[in-house]
Design a protein around this motif. Structure first.
Motif, mmCIF file in Angstrom:
data_model
loop_
_atom_site.group_PDB
_atom_site.id
_atom_site.type_symbol
_atom_site.label_atom_id
_atom_site.label_comp_id
_atom_site.label_asym_id
_atom_site.label_seq_id
_atom_site.Cartn_x
_atom_site.Cartn_y
_atom_site.Cartn_z
ATOM 1 N N MET A 1 10.677 3.963 -1.610
ATOM 2 C CA MET A 1 9.951 2.766 -2.045
ATOM 3 C C MET A 1 10.711 1.521 -1.588
ATOM 4 S SD MET A 1 8.895 3.867 -5.895
ATOM 5 C CE MET A 1 7.715 5.167 -6.184
ATOM 6 N N LYS A 2 9.980 0.571 -1.036
ATOM 7 C CA LYS A 2 10.597 -0.619 -0.471
ATOM 8 C C LYS A 2 10.655 -1.782 -1.455
ATOM 9 C CE LYS A 2 9.371 0.496 4.268
ATOM 10 N NZ LYS A 2 9.862 1.796 4.069
ATOM 11 N N ARG A 3 9.826 -1.762 -2.462
ATOM 12 C CA ARG A 3 9.708 -2.895 -3.377
ATOM 13 C C ARG A 3 11.013 -3.245 -4.106
ATOM 14 N NH1 ARG A 3 6.262 -6.519 -2.766
ATOM 15 N NH2 ARG A 3 5.041 -4.845 -1.932
ATOM 16 N N PRO A 4 11.831 -2.288 -4.573
ATOM 17 C CA PRO A 4 13.044 -2.685 -5.308
ATOM 18 C C PRO A 4 14.032 -3.506 -4.497
ATOM 19 C CG PRO A 4 12.546 -0.409 -5.756
ATOM 20 C CD PRO A 4 11.630 -0.858 -4.648
ATOM 21 N N GLU A 5 14.039 -3.349 -3.181
ATOM 22 C CA GLU A 5 14.979 -4.118 -2.368
ATOM 23 C C GLU A 5 14.490 -5.532 -2.071
ATOM 24 O OE1 GLU A 5 14.573 -0.778 -0.887
ATOM 25 O OE2 GLU A 5 16.455 -0.057 -1.687
ATOM 26 N N MET B 1 7.100 -4.522 -10.470
ATOM 27 C CA MET B 1 6.869 -5.537 -9.441
ATOM 28 C C MET B 1 5.447 -5.461 -8.899
ATOM 29 S SD MET B 1 10.587 -5.445 -7.639
ATOM 30 C CE MET B 1 10.483 -6.991 -6.751
ATOM 31 N N LEU B 2 4.910 -4.249 -8.766
ATOM 32 C CA LEU B 2 3.526 -4.101 -8.320
ATOM 33 C C LEU B 2 2.555 -4.611 -9.385
ATOM 34 C CD1 LEU B 2 3.747 -0.608 -6.593
ATOM 35 C CD2 LEU B 2 3.432 -2.817 -5.466
ATOM 36 N N LEU B 3 2.876 -4.384 -10.652
ATOM 37 C CA LEU B 3 2.050 -4.935 -11.732
ATOM 38 C C LEU B 3 1.999 -6.453 -11.642
ATOM 39 C CD1 LEU B 3 2.995 -2.849 -14.879
ATOM 40 C CD2 LEU B 3 0.700 -3.237 -14.025
ATOM 41 N N LEU B 4 3.150 -7.066 -11.414
ATOM 42 C CA LEU B 4 3.204 -8.513 -11.283
ATOM 43 C C LEU B 4 2.352 -8.990 -10.111
ATOM 44 C CD1 LEU B 4 4.465 -11.159 -12.300
ATOM 45 C CD2 LEU B 4 6.342 -10.748 -10.717
ATOM 46 N N LEU B 5 2.442 -8.294 -9.001
ATOM 47 C CA LEU B 5 1.645 -8.635 -7.826
ATOM 48 C C LEU B 5 0.152 -8.520 -8.116
ATOM 49 C CD1 LEU B 5 1.724 -8.955 -4.532
ATOM 50 C CD2 LEU B 5 1.117 -6.553 -4.657
ATOM 51 N N LEU B 6 -0.263 -7.416 -8.743
ATOM 52 C CA LEU B 6 -1.689 -7.198 -9.004
ATOM 53 C C LEU B 6 -2.212 -8.133 -10.088
ATOM 54 C CD1 LEU B 6 -1.822 -3.323 -8.736
ATOM 55 C CD2 LEU B 6 -2.736 -4.991 -7.119
ATOM 56 N N GLU C 1 0.834 -1.205 0.000
ATOM 57 C CA GLU C 1 0.000 0.000 0.000
ATOM 58 C C GLU C 1 0.868 1.254 0.000
ATOM 59 O OE1 GLU C 1 -3.424 2.226 2.721
ATOM 60 O OE2 GLU C 1 -2.316 0.524 3.531
ATOM 61 N N ALA C 2 1.928 1.258 0.808
ATOM 62 C CA ALA C 2 2.828 2.416 0.864
ATOM 63 C C ALA C 2 3.501 2.647 -0.483
ATOM 64 C CB ALA C 2 3.875 2.209 1.957
ATOM 65 N N ASP C 3 3.918 1.574 -1.157
ATOM 66 C CA ASP C 3 4.537 1.731 -2.476
ATOM 67 C C ASP C 3 3.528 2.223 -3.507
ATOM 68 O OD1 ASP C 3 7.097 1.118 -1.679
ATOM 69 O OD2 ASP C 3 7.040 -0.959 -2.376
#
Length: 194
Positions: A128-132, A169-174, A94-96
């Motif tokens: 943003m935390k997703r890249p790590e 990465m968010l696209l992949l998740l969704l 959600e934060a990302d």
């Protein structure tokens, strides 16, 4: 318990074919910052809308348009709120998502020339935390063009590439969240008249 959920999500996402959205994100590496920021956020918002639609009861086209295009879910922020309420994702995702929406708004509503090097936008991208996160490298070393392949450190040190990697990465998740439709077609409340 959490490990089993991660394994199931990983299995679901491995079966996904590359969508046109992933191909579009890959093409955004070489376009101007304004175009990259707004296009990537728009693709992500569309994926979120599809994931939300899969979690809701079946709707007609008119009902969908009334809810998503002229109703309460016409903007990115309310869609994020609804996704969190329907447990599509957790607090970190959600934060990302909110960070992506904030970057999009900075680009779209600024009266001055902004870029990913602008301090405020750069700060949002580095938060943003997703890249790590440990995940499959979705870019397969193709970030630098034909003559130069960027390393992970170069990708993570560039605000634009961090932003685009987060969106991918968010696209992949969704896309994984929208693969299966939960059984919500039956009414939640029992019928008292039957």
């Amino acid at each position: 318990m959490a490990n089993q959920a991660k394994k199931r999500a990983r299995r679901r996402t491995k079966a996904l074919p590359p969508t046109p959205a992933f191909k579009r994100i890959n093409s955004l590496k070489r376009v101007p910052d304004l175009t990259a920021a707004i296009t990537a956020a728009t693709l992500l918002e569309g994926a979120l809308e599809r994931a939300l639609t899969k979690r809701m009861a079946r709707m007609t086209a008119a009902e969908h348009n009334q809810l998503f295009h002229s109703g309460p879910l016409r903007n990115f922020q309310p869609k994020i709120d609804m996704g969190r309420a329907l447990a599509l994702f957790g607090a970190e995702t959600e934060a990302d998502l909110r960070a992506v929406a904030q970057v999009r708004n900075e680009f779209a509503h600024s009266f001055s020339n902004v870029s990913f090097a602008t301090p405020k936008i750069s700060e949002i991208c580095f938060a943003m935390k997703r890249p790590e996160k440990r995940a499959a490298d979705l870019f397969s070393g193709s970030w630098g063009g034909d003559d130069h392949v960027l390393t992970d450190m170069e990708v993570l040190s560039s605000p634009k590439f961090r932003y685009l990697k987060t969106v991918t990465m968010l696209l992949l998740l969704l896309e994984g969240a929208s693969v299966q439709r939960p059984k919500r077609d039956r009414a939640i409340w029992p019928r008292f008249n039957s």
